[in-house]
Design an enzyme around this catalytic site. Structure first.
Site, short mmCIF file in Angstrom:
data_model
loop_
_atom_site.label_atom_id
_atom_site.label_comp_id
_atom_site.label_asym_id
_atom_site.label_seq_id
_atom_site.Cartn_x
_atom_site.Cartn_y
_atom_site.Cartn_z
N HIS A 292 -19.64 -8.19 6.95
CA HIS A 292 -18.79 -9.61 7.44
C HIS A 292 -18.42 -9.94 8.66
CE1 HIS A 292 -16.28 -6.56 5.95
NE2 HIS A 292 -15.18 -6.86 6.31
N THR B 96 -6.75 -4.73 8.45
CA THR B 96 -6.47 -5.67 7.00
C THR B 96 -4.54 -5.51 7.25
OG1 THR B 96 -8.05 -4.75 6.16
CG2 THR B 96 -6.60 -6.00 4.99
N GLU C 60 -11.37 -1.95 -5.37
CA GLU C 60 -11.53 -1.20 -4.17
C GLU C 60 -9.86 -0.62 -3.77
OE1 GLU C 60 -13.21 -3.60 -0.46
OE2 GLU C 60 -14.84 -3.96 -1.55
N CYS D 93 0.51 -0.88 -0.17
CA CYS D 93 -0.07 -0.14 0.34
C CYS D 93 0.90 0.97 0.10
CB CYS D 93 -0.80 -0.08 1.38
SG CYS D 93 -1.95 1.36 1.36
#
Length: 213
Positions: A207, A51, A119, A31
């Site tokens: 989720h 994440t 995303e 990232c």
């Protein structure tokens, strides 16, 4: 190009406009807003990321030497049917997927029969041909993608207030409560904001409530 992927797995999309839809998640490593390592979180542009996108050791993960190999791995993970009412769907996520996702990968996934979603934090240009673009802006990060299918804003963020994004080219504006120790309060604030500004819709991370990946 070699694609570095943390994990590839079949699940239900948990959040956003496609919540509840069966999908293969292809999580790319790396990232541009955080290294993904806790020792660096205090220096990250995005400090609330929850994440794990470091390394390639997750289920289905690895290094894929070309777009065809990547598409084959995604296809192998799809456990649903195929047909007019069961179109295979892949969500390219991360990390920041647009550091790696390119035209060749999108073409290969299309040839494999997938609708292709991304995303992204919106700081990089997207390849052509994507079927769904979800942008999640982060405070302090320059936004390059100013149009797409949905804008999903983690809320609240100082320096990324919802009003900053309302005039961009997104037909769906979604407000998602920030997870963490203040999730209950953040959810209350998000509900109140959506009620007062009905152009925004609430997005929950279903989720997590369901206990699925």
């Amino acid at each position: 190009m070699t694609y570095r992927v943390k994990e590839i797995f079949y699940t239900l999309q948990g959040e956003g406009a496609h919540a509840g839809r069966p999908a293969v998640f292809c999580r790319f490593t790396s990232c541009n807003l955080w290294t993904g390592r806790e020792k660096d979180r205090h220096r990250a542009v995005c400090r609330f990321c929850d994440t794990d996108f470091v390394g390639t050791g997750g289920p289905g993960g690895g290094r894929f030497g070309d777009a065809q190999a990547l598409a084959e791995a995604v296809t192998a993970a799809w456990a649903g049917g195929r047909g007019d009412r069961a179109v295979p769907y892949v969500v390219c996520t991360g990390g920041e997927p647009l550091l790696q996702l390119d035209d060749a990968a999108v073409r290969a996934l299309h040839l494999a029969g997938f609708e292709v979603a991304v995303e992204t934090n919106g700081t990089r240009d997207a390849p052509a041909g994507l079927d769904w673009v979800c942008v999640s802006p982060k405070a302090g990060a320059p936004l390059k993608l100013t149009r797409g299918d949905e804008l999903k804003l983690v809320f609240p963020q100082d320096g990324a207030e919802p009003g900053m994004f309302e005039d961009l080219w997104f037909p769906r504006l979604l407000l998602q409560p920030m997870d963490g120790p203040d999730r209950e309060q953040n959810t209350k604030l998000a509900v109140e904001y959506c009620l007062a500004h009905p152009q925004w819709r609430l997005s929950l991370q279903t989720h997590k409530y369901l206990g699925i990946a």
